[in-house]
Each structure stands twice: as structure tokens, then as C-alpha cells.
Design a protein around this motif. Structure first.
Motif, short mmCIF file in Angstrom:
data_model
loop_
_atom_site.label_atom_id
_atom_site.label_comp_id
_atom_site.label_asym_id
_atom_site.label_seq_id
_atom_site.Cartn_x
_atom_site.Cartn_y
_atom_site.Cartn_z
N PHE A 123 90.91 -17.49 92.00
CA PHE A 123 91.57 -17.79 90.73
C PHE A 123 92.37 -19.08 90.89
CE2 PHE A 123 90.93 -13.18 90.34
CZ PHE A 123 90.22 -13.18 89.15
N PHE B 18 97.01 -18.18 86.47
CA PHE B 18 97.15 -16.90 85.77
C PHE B 18 98.39 -16.93 84.91
CE2 PHE B 18 99.62 -16.33 89.59
CZ PHE B 18 100.61 -15.42 89.30
N LEU C 83 93.69 -14.11 83.94
CA LEU C 83 93.33 -14.81 85.15
C LEU C 83 92.23 -15.83 84.84
CD1 LEU C 83 93.07 -11.53 87.13
CD2 LEU C 83 94.76 -13.28 87.61
N LYS D 297 87.90 -16.92 81.92
CA LYS D 297 89.09 -16.08 81.80
C LYS D 297 88.71 -14.60 81.82
CE LYS D 297 91.13 -15.29 77.79
NZ LYS D 297 91.91 -15.41 76.57
#
Length: 126
Positions: A77, A80, A96, A103
């Protein structure tokens, strides 16, 4: 399979981590442990959402005897965002972002403390 164009999971319940199915326990890496265990009501089938010490595991049950597993490592990731309210009449949300699925979002209606999940993800996102 998860449709990542519509990857929003609505959490309906929190479960005790000791209730994690044995097949999932067997997929954990050395030193990895389940930290949070949730159930999501997602059309057309429900899902188990596990936040481990290293990744998110999503288990969907299109056919109960053949669950589908999706693994999302925290380290992949890039960003976030979190909306974490102490008011039980409001929803909490975790979004995230990464380069591959754009997403993925989790909605937590009611009062959920996301601080542990935020620490896990925050420690991996650079």
C-alpha cells in the motif's frame, strides 16, 4: 473472485481471533498472527476479513467448500486514510491505496476501535 473496481466491504461483526478457521491458520507465514477478525456483508456473498501482523486476508465464500482467498500485504500500500469516530451512531472507514487495485475500502458501522489496524498499516506504508 474480488471485483477490485467495487472493492468496498461493509463490516457487520467482529469475531474472536481464536475462531479463525484452521485452513486460514495454515496459510499464515512464520511469525505472522491474526490481529483482528471481522465478517463483511458483501453482495453477493459474505466474506471474512482478517488483519494479520503482515497483511489483509479476505476469504469469500461463493461456494462454502471452495473459499476464495485474497492476500493484500501492507507493504504494497502506498497510502491510506481513516475516519475513526468514537460515536456509535457514525461509521468508521478505512481506505487503502496501491498501484495495482487502486482503492479498497472497509466500512465499520458503529463503534470500532481501529487504532491497532492503523498501527499495523502505518508501520508498513512508507
Amino acid at each position: 473472485m474480488i471485483d477490485f473496481k467495487d472493492s468496498r466491504f461493509i463490516i457487520t461483526d467482529k469475531k474472536n481471533t481464536s475462531k479463525v478457521h484452521k485452513s486460514i491458520q495454515g496459510m499464515l507465514n512464520d511469525g505472522e498472527r491474526v490481529v483482528e477478525f471481522y465478517v463483511a456483508d458483501r453482495y453477493p456473498v459474505p466474506s471474512d476479513i482478517l488483519f494479520t501482523s503482515k497483511r489483509i486476508i479476505i476469504c469469500t465464500y461463493e461456494e462454502p467448500e471452495f473459499p476464495i482467498f485474497t492476500f493484500l500485504p501492507y507493504s504494497k500500500f502506498i497510502a491510506f486514510s481513516v475516519k475513526n469516530s468514537n460515536d456509535s451512531s457514525l461509521e468508521n472507514e478505512l481506505e487503502l491505496y496501491n498501484y495495482y487495485v487502486n482503492k479498497i475500502a472497509f466500512e465499520f458501522p458503529g463503534k470500532f476501535d481501529l487504532s491497532l489496524v492503523i498501527k499495523l498499516i502505518g508501520g508498513a506504508v512508507n
